[in-house]
Design an enzyme around this catalytic site. Structure first.
Site, PDB file in Angstrom:
ATOM      1  CG  HIS A 179      -1.083  14.346  58.838  1.00 39.00           C
ATOM      2  ND1 HIS A 179      -2.369  14.381  59.322  1.00 39.00           N
ATOM      3  CD2 HIS A 179      -0.761  13.039  58.725  1.00 39.00           C
ATOM      4  CE1 HIS A 179      -2.810  13.158  59.490  1.00 39.00           C
ATOM      5  NE2 HIS A 179      -1.856  12.318  59.144  1.00 39.00           N
TER       6      HIS A 179
ATOM      7  CD  GLN B 141       9.230   8.774  68.849  1.00 42.22           C
ATOM      8  OE1 GLN B 141       9.926   8.554  67.855  1.00 42.22           O
ATOM      9  NE2 GLN B 141       9.169   7.938  69.880  1.00 42.22           N
TER      10      GLN B 141
END
Ligand code: PAF
Length: 293
Positions: free
Chosen positions: A37, A148
């Site tokens: 994150h 991704q």
């Protein structure tokens, strides 16, 4: 960081930032933040003037028998991590305000939502596209960053933004991995020591698939069989799917080529992990390793 919990206050801030002509970078999360994150936050910070991160464990993207109740939560820890990563505003709304009584609207992205994980988690991506649409409307970001690792989610959000003419740029950031290759995920915290050791097979299987492709193998079935055999050699692993798909349409392919995504979902005990690699995307440099970030 500045923590905002009310939708009205977040909207006021967003309106003021737009009026000042500031570029707002947005990272939606479900909290329990990890280095993956934080790399999304840094990507947002590099491309914008103000970074907003949302933390909201979105009930509508969990199935009835999934892990909503036990999903890890720790807002104080998240806030401390965000302070050091270039985040300016932490938006943490309540479920009651996001989904009040008589709430009735769903955003459904056809086709893409039914494939891969969508086939095993009915309604999951409707929950994701709906909450992301709501968050975009509240935060009004210039750009939003998605990992991704959740490639199907990113593809669905890109489709939604195009189809609904949303005025936001979607940026994909590479997967961040532990030193043994395991993709970072809040769900890794569920793994027992043994499961954690076995889970590193996922990245090895994806890299095995990539190597076979780079050595000239183009038969998807053969490559997927080898990947499955490698994963099944770990006692704790139970495969949900291992697939070779077109990374744009998510349709299965029989012949591997540039842009084919090898994607998988595998259970270790009750913990479901996903990961992927895109072939011809610059080898493993398409992934950020922990030491590089
Ligand atoms: O990727 C996630 O953490 C969630 O699916 C998202 C995008 C925050 C929506 O709840």
């Amino acid at each position: 960081v500045d923590t905002i919990t009310s939708i009205a206050e977040m909207r006021d801030r967003a309106r003021a930032l737009r009026a000042e002509g500031r570029r707002v970078g947005f990272v939606p999360t479900m909290g329990y933040l990890h280095e993956g994150h934080l790399s999304l936050v840094r990507t947002a910070a590099e491309r914008s003037d103000v970074v907003v991160v949302s933390v909201f464990v979105n009930p509508t993207q969990f199935g009835p028998s999934e892990d909503f109740d036990r999903y890890p939560r720790n807002l104080d820890r998240d806030s401390a991590l965000l302070s050091g990563a270039g985040c300016d505003i932490l938006f943490a709304p309540t479920p009651e305000e996001m989904y009040p009584a008589r709430y009735a609207t769903v955003v459904h992205v056809q086709r893409l939502s039914e494939k891969l994980c969508g086939a095993f988690r009915p309604g999951h991506f409707d929950g994701v596209s709906t909450i992301v649409a709501k968050l975009f409307e509240i935060v009004r970001p210039t750009l939003a960053v998605f990992g991704q690792k959740d490639a199907q989610q990113a593809a669905i959000i890109e489709r939604m933004v195009t189809d609904l003419n949303m005025d936001v740029e979607i940026v994909r950031a590479p997967t961040v991995r532990e030193p043994d290759g395991l993709a970072m995920s809040s769900r890794n915290s569920y793994l027992t020591d043994g499961e954690r050791r076995d889970a590193s097979v996922l990245h090895r299987a994806l890299e095995r698939g990539r190597t076979l492709y780079e050595e000239g193998e183009r038969d998807a079935a053969k490559v997927l069989d080898e990947m499955r055999a490698l994963i099944e050699s770990r006692p704790a692993a139970e495969i949900q799917y291992v697939a070779a798909v077109d990374s744009r349409t998510l349709d299965d392919v029989e012949v591997l080529g540039r842009g084919t995504m090898l994607a998988l979902a595998v259970f270790f005990g009750s913990t479901r992990l996903i990961d992927n690699v895109v072939l011809g995307a610059g080898g493993s440099t398409a992934d950020a390793s922990r030491s590089e970030v």
